[in-house]
Enzyme design. Structure first.
Site, short mmCIF file in Angstrom:
data_model
loop_
_atom_site.label_atom_id
_atom_site.label_comp_id
_atom_site.label_asym_id
_atom_site.label_seq_id
_atom_site.Cartn_x
_atom_site.Cartn_y
_atom_site.Cartn_z
N TRP A 1 0.84 -1.21 0.00
CA TRP A 1 0.00 0.00 0.00
C TRP A 1 0.86 1.25 0.00
O TRP A 1 0.51 2.24 -0.65
CB TRP A 1 -0.98 -0.01 1.17
CG TRP A 1 -2.06 -1.03 0.94
CD1 TRP A 1 -2.29 -2.15 1.67
CD2 TRP A 1 -3.04 -1.02 -0.11
NE1 TRP A 1 -3.35 -2.85 1.13
CE2 TRP A 1 -3.83 -2.19 0.04
CE3 TRP A 1 -3.32 -0.16 -1.17
CZ2 TRP A 1 -4.88 -2.50 -0.83
CZ3 TRP A 1 -4.36 -0.48 -2.03
CH2 TRP A 1 -5.12 -1.63 -1.85
N ASP B 1 -1.78 6.39 6.58
CA ASP B 1 -2.87 5.62 5.98
C ASP B 1 -3.25 4.54 6.99
O ASP B 1 -2.62 3.49 7.05
CB ASP B 1 -2.40 5.01 4.66
CG ASP B 1 -3.42 4.03 4.08
OD1 ASP B 1 -4.54 3.91 4.64
OD2 ASP B 1 -3.10 3.38 3.06
N LYS C 1 -12.39 -1.88 6.50
CA LYS C 1 -11.63 -2.85 7.29
C LYS C 1 -12.08 -2.82 8.74
O LYS C 1 -12.58 -3.81 9.25
CB LYS C 1 -10.12 -2.59 7.20
CG LYS C 1 -9.41 -3.16 5.98
CD LYS C 1 -9.71 -2.49 4.69
CE LYS C 1 -8.97 -3.05 3.50
NZ LYS C 1 -8.04 -2.11 2.88
C1 PLP Z 1 -7.51 -1.55 1.72
C2 PLP Z 1 -6.43 -0.54 1.83
C3 PLP Z 1 -6.32 0.52 0.91
C4 PLP Z 1 -7.20 0.68 -0.31
O1 PLP Z 1 -8.51 0.99 0.01
P1 PLP Z 1 -9.56 1.31 -1.16
O2 PLP Z 1 -10.79 1.64 -0.38
O3 PLP Z 1 -9.69 0.09 -2.00
O4 PLP Z 1 -9.06 2.46 -1.92
C5 PLP Z 1 -5.30 1.44 1.11
N1 PLP Z 1 -4.46 1.34 2.14
C6 PLP Z 1 -4.53 0.33 3.04
C7 PLP Z 1 -3.56 0.27 4.19
C8 PLP Z 1 -5.53 -0.64 2.91
O5 PLP Z 1 -5.61 -1.64 3.80
#
Ligand code: PLP
Length: 360
Positions: A102, A172, A196
């Protein structure tokens, strides 16, 4: 039909109490005489939900004054691009600490809007560790430092917030927000997709320090402009009202559980139990160094990849869902976010032990 034990990486398990409440309120929500999906986001009922959910999140995360809380759309991926669009100029550098897939994607998506520099990376270890802070090469002129506290695919998590010498720190937190206590004042900006650890996809929570909003002055369309969204309390346009509603229910659920202190304790126990079962099995393996193992996402590998299909078939027959590893790594991954109970982790551990005895 049976509701299984859900270890999906995302979209991921939701607390059953929340799903039951959402089902019960599907046709008539509160005083609305309609579904929460069917009413105006500018009416009093929804505005009340918006305000209360922000209060609940501020309380849960102890968000200090001086930070705005936004409920946006686009997934974390959109914000990989929108963050530099808002907080940097194209000719500026921004530092990225890359500890997994990511973080790599955040760098790629930032490129049209800033000059990203990889100030530290653990690619050489195949993302199985966190680069020691002493080895980071931060640029004091960087617009910000971006990192991924929990790398969802590689199962690598920072166990503390890095010190970055006064440069605004951006995180993030898509897969670890609300999983344990956090000192928000250490950050310039925190963002997280909801699917998540909060709720449904299509909602992004963004927490940003006021002074950084003063940077959102370039040639940015209103829809992409964080300052514009803050001035409009996240109602610049129609928000994801149902996703926001689900998040509001999850925040109430978290408060009933005892907040992030209780969740952190529960998540630590869940992770310790699962890693210890893996390490002591003589069958399964997790390659991440002990001080960087994620409490949320636990990748693990069987001794022979030919066994993967059988493992997944038998797991599915035992109602254990979502265990297939990400295609980048293969193998398995158990995601054990807030909504996954200790009991579910114990069922998984029993299944894994049984499978290893029969196939080892
Ligand atoms: C799932 C995830 C993303 C991407 O999320 P989207 O909603 O598909 O854009 C980005 N960063 C992390 C750490 C993630 O777990």
């Amino acid at each position: 039909m049976t509701r299984g034990y859900n270890f999906s990486a995302g979209p991921a398990a939701l607390p059953e109490e929340v799903l039951i409440q959402a089902r019960d309120e599907m046709l008539e929500w509160g005083r609305a005489r309609a579904s929460v999906m069917e009413i105006s986001h500018r009416g009093r009922d929804f505005m009340d939900l918006a305000a209360e959910s922000e209060r609940d999140l501020r309380e849960l995360m102890s968000i200090p004054s001086g930070y705005q809380v936004l409920f946006l759309q686009g997934g974390a991926t959109q914000h990989f691009a929108q963050i530099p669009m808002n907080l940097a100029r194209i000719d500026q550098v921004a530092d990225y600490i890359v500890t997994g897939a990511w973080g790599e994607k955040a760098v790629r998506e930032a490129k049209p809007y800033v000059q990203p520099r990889i100030a530290a990376s653990s690619l050489d270890s195949h993302y199985t560790r966190i680069p020691p802070r002493a080895d980071w090469d931060l640029d004091p002129r960087a617009a910000y430092v971006h990192y991924t506290p929990n790398e969802t695919i590689h199962g690598v998590e920072f166990q503390s917030v890095p010190e970055v010498a006064g440069i605004p720190l951006i995180a993030d937190m898509s897969s670890d927000i609300l999983s344990r206590p956090l000192e928000v004042s250490r950050f310039g900006l925190i963002y997280a997709g909801a699917q998540k650890n909060i709720g449904a996809s299509g909602l992004v929570i963004l927490i940003v320090r006021d002074d950084l909003l003063e940077r959102c002055t370039g040639n940015i369309a209103g829809i992409f402009n964080y300052a514009e969204h803050a001035a409009n309390h996240s109602l610049f346009n129609t928000p994801n009202t149902y996703g926001w509603y689900l998040a509001s229910l999850v925040f109430k659920w978290l408060k009933r559980q005892g907040g992030v202190v209780a969740m952190g304790e529960r998540n630590r126990v869940k992770a310790e139990r699962l890693y210890s079962a893996i390490d002591s099995s003589g069958f399964y393996a997790n390659p991440v160094s002990a001080d960087a193992r994620s409490w949320m996402n636990v990748p693990f590998f069987l001794p022979r990849a030919e066994l993967d299909r059988l493992f997944l078939e038998e797991a599915d027959a035992a109602d254990l869902l979502g265990l297939k590893g990400h295609k980048l790594l293969g193998g398995m991954r158990a995601s054990i976010y807030n909504a996954t109970s200790l009991a579910a982790v114990d069922v998984l551990i029993d299944f894994m032990g049984d499978f290893a005895r029969r196939r080892g």
